[in-house]
Design a protein around this motif. Sequence first.
Motif, PDB file in Angstrom:
ATOM      1  N   THR A  20       0.830  -1.202   0.000  1.00 30.10           N
ATOM      2  CA  THR A  20       0.000   0.000   0.000  1.00 30.10           C
ATOM      3  C   THR A  20       0.867   1.256   0.000  1.00 30.10           C
ATOM      4  O   THR A  20       0.603   2.205  -0.745  1.00 30.10           O
ATOM      5  CB  THR A  20      -0.931  -0.001   1.220  1.00 30.10           C
ATOM      6  OG1 THR A  20      -1.721  -1.192   1.190  1.00 30.10           O
ATOM      7  CG2 THR A  20      -1.833   1.207   1.231  1.00 30.10           C
ATOM      8  N   ALA A  21       1.919   1.264   0.805  1.00 29.70           N
ATOM      9  CA  ALA A  21       2.822   2.422   0.850  1.00 29.70           C
ATOM     10  C   ALA A  21       3.502   2.634  -0.493  1.00 29.70           C
ATOM     11  O   ALA A  21       3.635   3.776  -0.955  1.00 29.70           O
ATOM     12  CB  ALA A  21       3.870   2.225   1.944  1.00 29.70           C
ATOM     13  N   MET A  22       3.933   1.555  -1.134  1.00 26.96           N
ATOM     14  CA  MET A  22       4.578   1.684  -2.452  1.00 26.96           C
ATOM     15  C   MET A  22       3.607   2.278  -3.473  1.00 26.96           C
ATOM     16  O   MET A  22       3.978   3.114  -4.289  1.00 26.96           O
ATOM     17  CB  MET A  22       5.072   0.314  -2.935  1.00 26.96           C
ATOM     18  CG  MET A  22       6.210  -0.248  -2.118  1.00 26.96           C
ATOM     19  SD  MET A  22       7.732   0.660  -2.323  1.00 26.96           S
ATOM     20  CE  MET A  22       8.273   0.031  -3.873  1.00 26.96           C
ATOM     21  N   THR A  23       2.351   1.852  -3.413  1.00 25.62           N
ATOM     22  CA  THR A  23       1.347   2.369  -4.352  1.00 25.62           C
ATOM     23  C   THR A  23       1.070   3.839  -4.085  1.00 25.62           C
ATOM     24  O   THR A  23       1.014   4.648  -5.015  1.00 25.62           O
ATOM     25  CB  THR A  23       0.048   1.558  -4.231  1.00 25.62           C
ATOM     26  OG1 THR A  23       0.349   0.172  -4.457  1.00 25.62           O
ATOM     27  CG2 THR A  23      -0.977   2.017  -5.230  1.00 25.62           C
ATOM     28  N   VAL A  24       0.908   4.208  -2.821  1.00 28.82           N
ATOM     29  CA  VAL A  24       0.616   5.602  -2.460  1.00 28.82           C
ATOM     30  C   VAL A  24       1.769   6.517  -2.855  1.00 28.82           C
ATOM     31  O   VAL A  24       1.557   7.646  -3.301  1.00 28.82           O
ATOM     32  CB  VAL A  24       0.315   5.707  -0.945  1.00 28.82           C
ATOM     33  CG1 VAL A  24       0.281   7.147  -0.484  1.00 28.82           C
ATOM     34  CG2 VAL A  24      -1.004   5.022  -0.636  1.00 28.82           C
ATOM     35  N   LEU A  25       3.007   6.024  -2.709  1.00 21.91           N
ATOM     36  CA  LEU A  25       4.175   6.838  -3.045  1.00 21.91           C
ATOM     37  C   LEU A  25       4.452   6.900  -4.542  1.00 21.91           C
ATOM     38  O   LEU A  25       5.403   7.548  -4.961  1.00 21.91           O
ATOM     39  CB  LEU A  25       5.406   6.300  -2.307  1.00 21.91           C
ATOM     40  CG  LEU A  25       5.361   6.449  -0.788  1.00 21.91           C
ATOM     41  CD1 LEU A  25       6.553   5.748  -0.163  1.00 21.91           C
ATOM     42  CD2 LEU A  25       5.332   7.910  -0.387  1.00 21.91           C
ATOM     43  N   GLY A  26       3.633   6.235  -5.332  1.00 23.88           N
ATOM     44  CA  GLY A  26       3.773   6.334  -6.782  1.00 23.88           C
ATOM     45  C   GLY A  26       4.685   5.303  -7.404  1.00 23.88           C
ATOM     46  O   GLY A  26       5.090   5.443  -8.551  1.00 23.88           O
ATOM     47  N   HIS A  27       5.006   4.264  -6.670  1.00 20.73           N
ATOM     48  CA  HIS A  27       5.871   3.210  -7.206  1.00 20.73           C
ATOM     49  C   HIS A  27       5.017   2.056  -7.722  1.00 20.73           C
ATOM     50  O   HIS A  27       5.247   0.893  -7.397  1.00 20.73           O
ATOM     51  CB  HIS A  27       6.834   2.715  -6.127  1.00 20.73           C
ATOM     52  CG  HIS A  27       7.776   3.770  -5.656  1.00 20.73           C
ATOM     53  ND1 HIS A  27       8.876   4.149  -6.378  1.00 20.73           N
ATOM     54  CD2 HIS A  27       7.771   4.534  -4.545  1.00 20.73           C
ATOM     55  CE1 HIS A  27       9.520   5.091  -5.731  1.00 20.73           C
ATOM     56  NE2 HIS A  27       8.854   5.357  -4.604  1.00 20.73           N
ATOM     57  N   LEU A  28       4.056   2.387  -8.553  1.00 21.84           N
ATOM     58  CA  LEU A  28       3.131   1.388  -9.063  1.00 21.84           C
ATOM     59  C   LEU A  28       3.860   0.322  -9.879  1.00 21.84           C
ATOM     60  O   LEU A  28       3.510  -0.855  -9.828  1.00 21.84           O
ATOM     61  CB  LEU A  28       2.046   2.056  -9.905  1.00 21.84           C
ATOM     62  CG  LEU A  28       0.873   1.176 -10.320  1.00 21.84           C
ATOM     63  CD1 LEU A  28       0.204   0.580  -9.087  1.00 21.84           C
ATOM     64  CD2 LEU A  28      -0.127   1.963 -11.137  1.00 21.84           C
ATOM     65  N   ALA A  29       4.899   0.717 -10.606  1.00 14.94           N
ATOM     66  CA  ALA A  29       5.645  -0.252 -11.415  1.00 14.94           C
ATOM     67  C   ALA A  29       6.302  -1.308 -10.512  1.00 14.94           C
ATOM     68  O   ALA A  29       6.348  -2.491 -10.854  1.00 14.94           O
ATOM     69  CB  ALA A  29       6.700   0.443 -12.249  1.00 14.94           C
TER      70      ALA A  29
END
Length: 72
Positions: A20-29
């Motif tokens: 979730t933190a990775m997604t929120v921080l924009g690291h979707l890739a």
Amino acid sequence: MPSRKVWTIAVLVVVLAWSTAMTVLGHLAAVVALLPSLGLLVQQLTAAAHAPGAGTARAPAAETAGQEEPQR
């Protein structure tokens, strides 16, 4: 609740929070690239937690107790 299940839940919560933190921080890739391994982690932890007799296996008793191992 058995200790094994507590650890399973704790690991799953940490993995979910990290994703979730990775997604929120924009690291979707990064999340997309790691999704298969995250799915495998969840699958293996679930299988280990729900396996019949999980954690009850014991090593067989040594039949040669007191005997020395042959020298090589």
